[in-house]
Design a protein around this motif. Structure first.
Motif, mmCIF file in Angstrom:
data_model
loop_
_atom_site.group_PDB
_atom_site.id
_atom_site.type_symbol
_atom_site.label_atom_id
_atom_site.label_comp_id
_atom_site.label_asym_id
_atom_site.label_seq_id
_atom_site.Cartn_x
_atom_site.Cartn_y
_atom_site.Cartn_z
ATOM 1 N N ALA A 75 0.817 -1.035 0.237
ATOM 2 C CA ALA A 75 0.249 -0.062 -0.145
ATOM 3 C C ALA A 75 0.693 0.679 0.149
ATOM 4 C CB ALA A 75 -0.711 -0.008 0.889
ATOM 5 N N LEU A 76 0.594 2.446 -0.113
ATOM 6 C CA LEU A 76 0.545 3.852 0.013
ATOM 7 C C LEU A 76 -0.285 4.481 0.595
ATOM 8 C CD1 LEU A 76 2.706 5.727 -2.587
ATOM 9 C CD2 LEU A 76 0.956 6.724 -1.980
ATOM 10 N N LEU A 77 0.902 5.031 1.601
ATOM 11 C CA LEU A 77 -0.445 6.181 2.104
ATOM 12 C C LEU A 77 0.243 7.620 1.724
ATOM 13 C CD1 LEU A 77 -1.109 4.232 5.436
ATOM 14 C CD2 LEU A 77 -2.602 4.242 2.908
ATOM 15 N N HIS A 78 -0.652 8.408 1.778
ATOM 16 C CA HIS A 78 -0.177 9.534 1.463
ATOM 17 C C HIS A 78 -1.076 10.610 2.108
ATOM 18 C CE1 HIS A 78 1.376 13.074 -1.640
ATOM 19 N NE2 HIS A 78 0.239 13.236 -1.329
ATOM 20 N N SER A 79 -0.482 11.915 2.266
ATOM 21 C CA SER A 79 -0.948 12.814 3.439
ATOM 22 C C SER A 79 -0.007 14.941 2.927
ATOM 23 C CB SER A 79 -0.480 12.887 4.945
ATOM 24 O OG SER A 79 0.136 11.488 5.157
ATOM 25 N N GLN A 92 -2.644 10.148 -4.593
ATOM 26 C CA GLN A 92 -2.033 9.498 -4.716
ATOM 27 C C GLN A 92 -1.628 8.477 -5.267
ATOM 28 O OE1 GLN A 92 -4.759 10.779 -2.760
ATOM 29 N NE2 GLN A 92 -5.876 9.079 -3.217
ATOM 30 N N HIS A 93 -2.270 8.266 -6.111
ATOM 31 C CA HIS A 93 -1.803 7.638 -7.146
ATOM 32 C C HIS A 93 -1.026 8.119 -8.556
ATOM 33 C CE1 HIS A 93 -6.043 5.991 -5.595
ATOM 34 N NE2 HIS A 93 -4.732 4.409 -6.648
ATOM 35 N N TYR A 94 -0.713 9.447 -8.253
ATOM 36 C CA TYR A 94 0.902 9.787 -9.382
ATOM 37 C C TYR A 94 1.479 9.324 -8.914
ATOM 38 C CZ TYR A 94 3.505 13.877 -10.619
ATOM 39 O OH TYR A 94 4.072 14.871 -11.370
ATOM 40 N N THR A 99 6.839 6.352 -8.491
ATOM 41 C CA THR A 99 7.585 6.044 -6.622
ATOM 42 C C THR A 99 7.988 4.303 -7.344
ATOM 43 O OG1 THR A 99 5.545 5.157 -5.312
ATOM 44 C CG2 THR A 99 7.466 7.420 -5.975
ATOM 45 N N ILE A 100 6.902 3.469 -6.536
ATOM 46 C CA ILE A 100 6.648 1.958 -7.275
ATOM 47 C C ILE A 100 5.915 1.547 -8.429
ATOM 48 C CG2 ILE A 100 7.450 1.666 -4.140
ATOM 49 C CD1 ILE A 100 4.187 1.029 -4.369
ATOM 50 N N ASP A 101 4.999 1.791 -8.674
ATOM 51 C CA ASP A 101 4.578 1.964 -9.686
ATOM 52 C C ASP A 101 3.663 0.530 -9.612
ATOM 53 O OD1 ASP A 101 3.014 1.997 -11.990
ATOM 54 O OD2 ASP A 101 4.784 1.470 -13.731
ATOM 55 N N ARG A 102 3.343 -0.203 -9.170
ATOM 56 C CA ARG A 102 2.062 -1.321 -8.113
ATOM 57 C C ARG A 102 0.652 -0.945 -8.312
ATOM 58 N NH1 ARG A 102 4.520 -5.587 -9.762
ATOM 59 N NH2 ARG A 102 3.761 -6.653 -7.668
ATOM 60 N N PRO A 103 0.113 -2.222 -8.712
ATOM 61 C CA PRO A 103 -1.633 -1.761 -9.066
ATOM 62 C C PRO A 103 -2.010 -2.057 -7.626
ATOM 63 C CG PRO A 103 -0.955 -4.177 -9.362
ATOM 64 C CD PRO A 103 0.797 -3.772 -8.938
ATOM 65 N N VAL A 104 -0.946 -1.910 -6.656
ATOM 66 C CA VAL A 104 -1.875 -2.135 -4.934
ATOM 67 C C VAL A 104 -2.363 -0.469 -4.703
ATOM 68 C CG1 VAL A 104 -0.277 -3.355 -4.663
ATOM 69 C CG2 VAL A 104 0.449 -0.841 -3.806
ATOM 70 N N MET A 128 0.743 -5.769 10.220
ATOM 71 C CA MET A 128 0.570 -6.714 11.646
ATOM 72 C C MET A 128 -0.908 -7.974 11.326
ATOM 73 S SD MET A 128 1.227 -4.851 15.385
ATOM 74 C CE MET A 128 0.708 -3.782 14.947
ATOM 75 N N ALA A 129 -1.601 -7.379 10.349
ATOM 76 C CA ALA A 129 -2.878 -7.805 10.015
ATOM 77 C C ALA A 129 -2.563 -8.488 8.540
ATOM 78 C CB ALA A 129 -3.809 -6.736 9.860
ATOM 79 N N ALA A 130 -1.973 -8.220 7.844
ATOM 80 C CA ALA A 130 -1.411 -8.241 6.975
ATOM 81 C C ALA A 130 0.078 -9.122 6.182
ATOM 82 C CB ALA A 130 -2.392 -7.956 5.436
ATOM 83 N N PRO A 131 0.724 -9.589 7.106
ATOM 84 C CA PRO A 131 1.978 -9.349 6.714
ATOM 85 C C PRO A 131 2.912 -10.630 5.230
ATOM 86 C CG PRO A 131 1.780 -11.856 8.311
ATOM 87 C CD PRO A 131 0.348 -10.254 7.975
ATOM 88 N N GLU A 132 1.879 -10.632 4.261
ATOM 89 C CA GLU A 132 1.991 -11.289 3.294
ATOM 90 C C GLU A 132 2.990 -10.359 2.285
ATOM 91 O OE1 GLU A 132 -2.057 -10.269 2.747
ATOM 92 O OE2 GLU A 132 -0.351 -11.370 4.468
ATOM 93 N N GLN A 133 2.522 -8.465 2.529
ATOM 94 C CA GLN A 133 3.644 -8.238 1.791
ATOM 95 C C GLN A 133 4.024 -7.787 2.607
ATOM 96 O OE1 GLN A 133 0.098 -6.680 -0.530
ATOM 97 N NE2 GLN A 133 2.072 -6.958 -2.801
ATOM 98 N N PRO A 134 5.552 -6.950 2.822
ATOM 99 C CA PRO A 134 6.358 -6.694 3.764
ATOM 100 C C PRO A 134 6.760 -5.149 4.391
ATOM 101 C CG PRO A 134 8.072 -7.573 2.171
ATOM 102 C CD PRO A 134 6.146 -7.837 2.253
ATOM 103 N N ALA A 135 5.916 -4.175 3.172
ATOM 104 C CA ALA A 135 6.348 -2.997 3.486
ATOM 105 C C ALA A 135 4.490 -2.516 2.911
ATOM 106 C CB ALA A 135 7.626 -2.290 2.270
ATOM 107 N N VAL A 136 4.948 -1.207 3.160
ATOM 108 C CA VAL A 136 4.196 0.082 3.164
ATOM 109 C C VAL A 136 4.624 1.664 2.777
ATOM 110 C CG1 VAL A 136 2.086 1.293 4.216
ATOM 111 C CG2 VAL A 136 2.192 -0.876 4.356
ATOM 112 N N LEU A 137 4.755 2.478 1.762
ATOM 113 C CA LEU A 137 5.408 3.466 1.776
ATOM 114 C C LEU A 137 4.017 4.821 2.176
ATOM 115 C CD1 LEU A 137 8.026 5.078 0.271
ATOM 116 C CD2 LEU A 137 6.520 5.115 -2.310
#
Length: 350
Positions: A75-79, A92-94, A99-104, A128-137
């Motif tokens: 995921a990407l969280l933009h503020s 946020q989609h821009y 950047t990572i250009d992934r379909p998340v 902590m809830a969904a560890p299958e993807q190890p990073a959030v930007l």
């Protein structure tokens, strides 16, 4: 919220050129007395570079420093605080695309100056809830050089600086470990930041500029008429968030080496952050924020990166990262530095 197995694998700030307050006074944009009271030497000034582009620049560096690949991100969280671009468009989609250009999922966190700390809490929960993807930007970017805000006179609490910031929140070890993160709100203070301004139509749609001083003046006049302002104390909310998060981390204020706070002017910084936390300016980052101004939601990450890059914290040190937003809400994260001092050029994006 106490967290487990959550790290900061990489952080970065994109800070444009400095615009001195002395220059602003000479150009008639700022008052000399206000300059002396604020103690701010300069603010960051991005010209026509967009907020999302500042976020992209910071994100590329943070990802490079983290060692993560694009496919690691879930995921990407933009503020942001100020307007990002065309109405009805997704900043946020821009940022995601460039950047990572992934379909998340890419989500905008509209939490004012507390945006990145709130996003850190959301990212920790997700990992902590969904560890299958190890990073959030996490990203943030703002350019206040628009007709809808006067960075010099919008508020006596701060001067607005332009910046981008990013953090890679990860389940893999990085340069810091997140021990706890959370926030406390005092909703009875909501009306303080609204003042007498109509809620509809929204101010920007009719050309009304951001002027927090006008809203403060509204309450001064109401108080003079015998109408009490909304009850609550900014500093008490900050202290409550700090002490609760410390307790969750199993630490006390005595264990904290440095505090990365937001970029308020001198007197408000003491009243709202330093005094409630019972620390002096040297334990905070006043020497940094007095040169940048208030960077919106980018403040916490920019401050933490400054401490790390300049070698003011090292492995084993604990840093309190703290901020606040209208609402009124204060947020806090306690991190333990686990990596060696950053070396200039190491992992940077050209």
């Amino acid at each position: 919220m106490k967290v487990s197995g959550i790290h900061l694998a990489g952080i970065a700030a994109c800070l444009p050129e400095l615009y001195t307050t002395e220059r602003a006074v000479a150009e008639g944009k700022y008052d000399e007395q206000d300059r002396e009271d604020a103690g701010i030497e300069s603010v960051t000034f991005a010209g026509e570079t967009t907020g999302p582009d500042l976020a992209v620049a910071a994100a590329k560096t943070a990802v490079a420093r983290s060692g993560h690949r694009p496919e690691d991100f879930g995921a990407l969280l933009h503020s942001s605080v100020h307007f990002q671009g065309p109405d009805g468009w997704s900043a946020q989609h821009y940022v995601l695309r460039h950047t990572i250009d992934r379909p998340v999922t890419a989500v905008e966190v509209r939490q004012g100056c507390l945006g990145m700390l709130s996003a850190l809490e959301l990212a920790a929960c997700r990992l902590m809830a969904a560890p299958e993807q190890p990073a959030v930007l996490l990203t943030s970017g703002d350019n206040f050089s628009t007709p809808l805000v006067d960075r010099w006179r919008a508020s006596k609490l701060f001067l607005l600086g332009d910046a981008g910031a990013a953090a890679v929140v990860s389940r893999r070890p990085g340069f810091a470990r997140v021990l706890a993160v959370g926030s406390v709100s005092t909703p009875s203070m909501e009306e303080l930041h609204r003042g007498g301004e109509p809620m509809f139509p929204p101010g920007p749609t009719v050309g009304r500029t951001l002027n927090l001083e006008d809203r403060r003046e509204f309450w001064r006049q109401e108080w003079a008429r015998g109408v009490p302002p909304p009850m609550g104390n900014f500093g008490d909310t900050v202290a409550a968030a700090a002490h609760r998060t410390l307790a969750e981390a199993g630490l006390t204020m005595a264990d904290i080496t440095r505090v990365a706070h937001i970029g308020f002017s001198q007197l408000p910084l003491h009243a709202s952050f330093l005094d409630p936390l019972d620390i002096d300016a040297k334990r905070g980052i006043w020497e940094f924020t007095r040169t940048t101004g208030h960077l919106g939601s980018a403040d916490p990450v920019a401050g933490l990166e400054h401490l790390w890059k300049t070698g003011q914290v090292s492995a084993g040190d604990h840093v309190m990262v703290i901020g606040a937003s209208p609402g009124m809400e204060a947020g806090c994260a306690i991190v333990e530095i686990t990596g060696s001092r950053y070396a200039e050029g190491e992992g940077d994006h050209a």
